[in-house]
Design an enzyme around this catalytic site. Sequence first.
Site, PDB file in Angstrom:
ATOM      1  N   GLU A  65     -11.413  -9.664   2.260  1.00 39.45           N
ATOM      2  CA  GLU A  65     -10.079  -8.264   3.023  1.00 39.45           C
ATOM      3  C   GLU A  65     -10.780  -8.384   4.403  1.00 39.45           C
ATOM      4  O   GLU A  65     -11.021  -8.221   5.085  1.00 39.45           O
ATOM      5  CB  GLU A  65     -10.016  -7.690   2.647  1.00 39.45           C
ATOM      6  CG  GLU A  65      -7.588  -7.173   3.210  1.00 39.45           C
ATOM      7  CD  GLU A  65      -7.641  -6.435   2.830  1.00 39.45           C
ATOM      8  OE1 GLU A  65      -7.678  -6.093   1.516  1.00 39.45           O
ATOM      9  OE2 GLU A  65      -6.557  -5.393   3.590  1.00 39.45           O
TER      10      GLU A  65
ATOM     11  N   ASN B  20       0.477  -1.455   0.192  1.00 35.51           N
ATOM     12  CA  ASN B  20       0.000  -0.338   0.168  1.00 35.51           C
ATOM     13  C   ASN B  20       1.061   1.316  -0.153  1.00 35.51           C
ATOM     14  O   ASN B  20       2.109   1.351   0.478  1.00 35.51           O
ATOM     15  CB  ASN B  20      -1.047  -0.333   1.866  1.00 35.51           C
ATOM     16  CG  ASN B  20      -1.882   0.717   1.588  1.00 35.51           C
ATOM     17  OD1 ASN B  20      -1.027   2.031   0.571  1.00 35.51           O
ATOM     18  ND2 ASN B  20      -2.946   0.975   2.123  1.00 35.51           N
TER      19      ASN B  20
ATOM     20  N   ASP C  21       0.404   3.952   0.172  1.00 30.16           N
ATOM     21  CA  ASP C  21      -0.694   5.670   0.138  1.00 30.16           C
ATOM     22  C   ASP C  21      -0.140   6.827   1.277  1.00 30.16           C
ATOM     23  O   ASP C  21      -0.326   8.312   0.684  1.00 30.16           O
ATOM     24  CB  ASP C  21      -1.698   5.425   1.689  1.00 30.16           C
ATOM     25  CG  ASP C  21      -3.176   4.691   0.537  1.00 30.16           C
ATOM     26  OD1 ASP C  21      -3.162   4.203  -0.516  1.00 30.16           O
ATOM     27  OD2 ASP C  21      -4.188   3.925   1.419  1.00 30.16           O
ATOM     28  N   HIS C  22       1.342   6.439   1.863  1.00 30.71           N
ATOM     29  CA  HIS C  22       1.712   6.933   2.854  1.00 30.71           C
ATOM     30  C   HIS C  22       2.678   7.533   1.721  1.00 30.71           C
ATOM     31  O   HIS C  22       3.555   8.899   2.726  1.00 30.71           O
ATOM     32  CB  HIS C  22       1.824   6.289   4.792  1.00 30.71           C
ATOM     33  CG  HIS C  22       1.053   5.710   4.794  1.00 30.71           C
ATOM     34  ND1 HIS C  22      -0.073   7.450   5.687  1.00 30.71           N
ATOM     35  CD2 HIS C  22       0.350   5.236   5.190  1.00 30.71           C
ATOM     36  CE1 HIS C  22      -1.516   6.940   5.321  1.00 30.71           C
ATOM     37  NE2 HIS C  22      -1.121   4.943   5.742  1.00 30.71           N
TER      38      HIS C  22
ATOM     39  N   ARG D 254      -6.786  12.150   0.283  1.00 32.76           N
ATOM     40  CA  ARG D 254      -6.510  12.993   1.627  1.00 32.76           C
ATOM     41  C   ARG D 254      -4.428  12.500   0.956  1.00 32.76           C
ATOM     42  O   ARG D 254      -4.200  12.712   2.242  1.00 32.76           O
ATOM     43  CB  ARG D 254      -6.790  12.936   2.913  1.00 32.76           C
ATOM     44  CG  ARG D 254      -6.682  11.975   3.456  1.00 32.76           C
ATOM     45  CD  ARG D 254      -6.844  11.249   5.058  1.00 32.76           C
ATOM     46  NE  ARG D 254      -7.783  11.462   5.071  1.00 32.76           N
ATOM     47  CZ  ARG D 254      -8.841  10.709   5.985  1.00 32.76           C
ATOM     48  NH1 ARG D 254      -7.912  10.333   7.337  1.00 32.76           N
ATOM     49  NH2 ARG D 254      -9.841  10.881   6.050  1.00 32.76           N
TER      50      ARG D 254
ATOM     51  N   HIS E  19      -4.376  -4.742   7.468  1.00 28.97           N
ATOM     52  CA  HIS E  19      -4.677  -3.605   8.285  1.00 28.97           C
ATOM     53  C   HIS E  19      -3.744  -3.238   9.875  1.00 28.97           C
ATOM     54  O   HIS E  19      -3.787  -4.651  10.935  1.00 28.97           O
ATOM     55  CB  HIS E  19      -6.133  -3.156   9.040  1.00 28.97           C
ATOM     56  CG  HIS E  19      -6.081  -1.854   9.156  1.00 28.97           C
ATOM     57  ND1 HIS E  19      -5.377  -1.090   9.858  1.00 28.97           N
ATOM     58  CD2 HIS E  19      -6.529  -0.470   8.403  1.00 28.97           C
ATOM     59  CE1 HIS E  19      -5.917   0.187  10.088  1.00 28.97           C
ATOM     60  NE2 HIS E  19      -6.748   0.559   9.103  1.00 28.97           N
ATOM     61  N   GLY E  20      -2.398  -2.713   9.843  1.00 28.30           N
ATOM     62  CA  GLY E  20      -1.899  -2.791  11.131  1.00 28.30           C
ATOM     63  C   GLY E  20      -0.196  -4.154  11.081  1.00 28.30           C
ATOM     64  O   GLY E  20      -0.207  -3.743  12.047  1.00 28.30           O
TER      65      GLY E  20
ATOM     66  N   GLU F  40      -8.347   0.540  -3.452  1.00 24.06           N
ATOM     67  CA  GLU F  40      -9.466   0.084  -2.567  1.00 24.06           C
ATOM     68  C   GLU F  40      -9.987   1.951  -2.434  1.00 24.06           C
ATOM     69  O   GLU F  40      -9.998   3.036  -2.507  1.00 24.06           O
ATOM     70  CB  GLU F  40      -8.582   0.613  -0.949  1.00 24.06           C
ATOM     71  CG  GLU F  40      -8.395  -0.623  -0.232  1.00 24.06           C
ATOM     72  CD  GLU F  40      -7.107  -0.335   0.493  1.00 24.06           C
ATOM     73  OE1 GLU F  40      -7.274   0.693   1.128  1.00 24.06           O
ATOM     74  OE2 GLU F  40      -5.975  -1.511   1.235  1.00 24.06           O
TER      75      GLU F  40
ATOM     76  N   THR G 271      -8.667   3.727   7.745  1.00 25.09           N
ATOM     77  CA  THR G 271     -10.151   3.170   7.969  1.00 25.09           C
ATOM     78  C   THR G 271      -9.999   2.240   9.157  1.00 25.09           C
ATOM     79  O   THR G 271      -9.676   1.276   9.511  1.00 25.09           O
ATOM     80  CB  THR G 271      -9.600   1.898   6.614  1.00 25.09           C
ATOM     81  OG1 THR G 271      -9.660   2.418   5.241  1.00 25.09           O
ATOM     82  CG2 THR G 271     -11.181   1.399   6.571  1.00 25.09           C
TER      83      THR G 271
ATOM     84  N   GLY H 110       1.060  -1.559   4.455  1.00 24.88           N
ATOM     85  CA  GLY H 110       1.601  -0.120   3.856  1.00 24.88           C
ATOM     86  C   GLY H 110       2.057   0.411   4.976  1.00 24.88           C
ATOM     87  O   GLY H 110       3.563   0.357   5.063  1.00 24.88           O
TER      88      GLY H 110
HETATM   89  N1  PXP Z   1      -5.838  -3.194   3.844  1.00 22.17           N
HETATM   90  C1  PXP Z   1      -7.210  -2.131   3.758  1.00 22.17           C
HETATM   91  C2  PXP Z   1      -8.142  -2.725   3.411  1.00 22.17           C
HETATM   92  C3  PXP Z   1      -6.576  -0.595   4.271  1.00 22.17           C
HETATM   93  O1  PXP Z   1      -7.957   0.211   4.563  1.00 22.17           O
HETATM   94  C4  PXP Z   1      -5.350  -0.430   4.576  1.00 22.17           C
HETATM   95  C5  PXP Z   1      -5.043   1.654   5.387  1.00 22.17           C
HETATM   96  O2  PXP Z   1      -5.752   1.663   4.208  1.00 22.17           O
HETATM   97  C6  PXP Z   1      -4.426  -1.696   4.693  1.00 22.17           C
HETATM   98  C7  PXP Z   1      -4.782  -2.558   4.121  1.00 22.17           C
HETATM   99  C8  PXP Z   1      -3.191  -1.164   5.152  1.00 22.17           C
HETATM  100  O3  PXP Z   1      -3.366  -0.994   6.804  1.00 22.17           O
HETATM  101  P1  PXP Z   1      -1.853  -0.589   7.307  1.00 22.17           P
HETATM  102  O4  PXP Z   1      -1.272   0.805   6.495  1.00 22.17           O
HETATM  103  O5  PXP Z   1      -2.089  -0.409   8.223  1.00 22.17           O
HETATM  104  O6  PXP Z   1      -0.601  -1.217   6.637  1.00 22.17           O
END
Ligand code: PXP
Length: 254
Positions: A155, A12, A14-15, A54, A198-199, A75, A106, A220
Amino acid sequence: MADRNPLRLGVNVDHVATLRNARGGYHPDPVRAARAAIAAGAHGITAHLREDRRHIVDLDVERLMTDIAAPLNLEMAATGEMIGIAQRLKPHAVCLVPEKRTERTTEGGLDVVAGGEKLRDAVKVLSAHSRVSLFIAPDTEQIEASAKARAAVIELHTGTWCEAVINSDERGAVDEFRRLAEGARLAASLGLEVHAGHGLDFDTAELIATLPEIAELNIGHYMMGEAIFVGLDAVIKNMLAAMARGRARSGATA
Ligand code: PXP
């Protein structure tokens, strides 16, 4: 010998966009990070186009589609605007997530039960061109509703479990891991492909990789944070090694 039960890593980005947007402009570029992640061995890229833009913006998604050969998992919330974008771009996969403007990330899983016909219609429309995944908590009701909605993939939200691990809440971590394991088994028995995310960090990715039903991890924030210290190439390789160790412990690889 071929791997009978492969586990893919979706990165991911995003960051990378979060950091870019902190100053505006073009640096650092999430598409460059995606290219580096794939070169290091990641199997796919994930990006969340939020309603408020964002982090990832529309042009990032277009460039991830055209400049990166690996599959894109987009996503998004199941809104009319986002469905229109997915219909136009046709990414490999679409992961439907709940979205609140006020949340930092999320927070919970999608309520597929409450989503009813509207959500089922979104799954149907998007399935014409993409593998549709529903991001849900490991709840029996939500898993069964996802199968009924004819999603190809779920997921499983690992955030609650990862929080418990980080906070040394041993009881909570054991209980939530059991829910993830049972949820993964149930989903696979219903014909759903199972992803998780996630996390996750190195340790939790290794542990979740022991569940043989899980085919893909989407990670991510932790990896982008670690990349500051050791570089993205090393982080991706270390994460793939952690996942392989976990998978080997599950006895699932040939
Ligand atoms: N999966 C989904 C559906 C998410 O919304 C996110 C966060 O955007 C992630 C995975 C990745 O989570 P993290 O950035 O905490 O690894």
